[in-house]
Design an enzyme around this catalytic site. Structure first.
Site, mmCIF file in Angstrom:
data_model
loop_
_atom_site.group_PDB
_atom_site.id
_atom_site.type_symbol
_atom_site.label_atom_id
_atom_site.label_comp_id
_atom_site.label_asym_id
_atom_site.label_seq_id
_atom_site.Cartn_x
_atom_site.Cartn_y
_atom_site.Cartn_z
ATOM 1 N N HIS A 210 -46.639 34.987 73.281
ATOM 2 C CA HIS A 210 -45.748 35.029 72.308
ATOM 3 C C HIS A 210 -44.617 35.965 72.337
ATOM 4 C CE1 HIS A 210 -47.707 38.204 69.945
ATOM 5 N NE2 HIS A 210 -48.932 37.554 70.524
ATOM 6 N N ASP A 211 -43.440 35.865 72.160
ATOM 7 C CA ASP A 211 -42.597 36.630 72.028
ATOM 8 C C ASP A 211 -42.052 37.435 73.391
ATOM 9 O OD1 ASP A 211 -42.176 36.622 68.942
ATOM 10 O OD2 ASP A 211 -44.295 37.098 69.112
ATOM 11 N N GLY B 50 -48.462 39.400 74.625
ATOM 12 C CA GLY B 50 -47.323 39.250 73.669
ATOM 13 C C GLY B 50 -46.270 40.368 74.030
#
Length: 272
Positions: free
Chosen positions: A127-128, A145
């Site tokens: 994520h991200d 992440g």
């Protein structure tokens, strides 16, 4: 209601949920699953047993191989089911078992991947993350992440990148390396813990950097990493001297930028 181009080919044993947008000449094989908020760009191909889910947009000419899951929820205890997104550029290849997650709401909710990338089997983008263009992730590479991977980075098989870490353009990370700290542009990192071992001269040569410029970058590297004192202070001190060398300026700008992680060096994290 789905928007499916007339030229798209969808196998009768595939599932394309209502709401998906399917571009021209897209091919979707048997046992594939396309979620209701997915956009597949023109000429994209999903091979059998691949999945694209979430609020995910893929550009043109992507290829997704069996058992890849693109756009899955973030693997974060802080994710509460919010709407977050994944955007992938053009001409990306995601081989068998690749996983790329959407973002988390606390950090803008976006995972962004550029164009012309090759992600080999079982590699993972969490994520991200921000991944640039012309990146190669070899088998079993793991990005935690919030990692930033700049253009034309090569990550060797089984390497792992710590959360919030940055890897600069044209850097090379050796197989099975643990990337715990930021890696400068054109740097070469190997080992666990990962140690900076000099410059990616092969990569620079392939990118068209001439020998004279490589020698200039080597001088700058030595001034930063082989001189007593703080690395960031060393980098700031040589800026005027190397202002005419684009590659050195890229390194200096990378070092000067704000970061959650320290800089990889020839000694940082070394055991013993």
């Amino acid at each position: 209601m789905s928007t499916i181009a007339a030229s798209a080919t969808i196998h009768p044993m595939a599932v394309v949920e209502d709401g998906a947008v399917i571009g021209e000449n897209v091919k979707i094989g048997p046992f594939c699953h396309v979620g209701p908020r997915v956009v597949l760009g023109d000429n994209t191909e999903m091979l059998p047993h691949s999945i694209v889910s979430g609020i995910t947009t893929l550009g043109k000419g992507c290829r997704i191989f069996p058992m890849a899951v693109i756009g899955g929820d973030p693997q974060s205890v802080h994710h509460g089911g919010e709407d977050t997104t994944l955007t992938v550029g053009d001409n990306c290849t995601m081989r068998e078992g690749v996983t790329i997650n959407t973002g988390t709401a606390d950090f803008g909710g976006k995972t962004i991947v550029g164009s012309n990338n090759l992600f080999l089997a079982n590699s993972h983008i969490a994520h991200d993350c921000r991944v640039g263009d012309h990146v190669i992730m070899s088998n079993n590479v793991m990005l935690a992440g919030h990692v930033t991977i700049e253009d034309r980075v090569i990550l060797g098989g089984g390497s792992a990148v710590h959360q919030f870490t940055r890897v600069g353009r044209h850097a090379f990370v050796g197989g099975l390396s643990a990337v715990s700290y930021d890696v400068i542009p054109y740097g070469m990192l190997n080992g666990n813990p990962g140690l900076l071992g000099g410059l990616n001269v092969v990569g620079m040569t392939r990118a068209g950097v001439d020998r004279a410029t490589i020698h200039i970058v080597r001088r700058a590297y030595k001034a930063i990493f082989e001189t007593e004192g703080n690395l960031r202070d060393n980098a700031a001190a040589i800026r005027a001297e190397f202002a005419d060398c684009e590659q050195v300026v890229q390194i200096l700008d990378f070092i000067a930028a704000e970061s959650d992680r320290a800089l990889s060096s020839p000694t940082r994290g070394q055991k013993g």
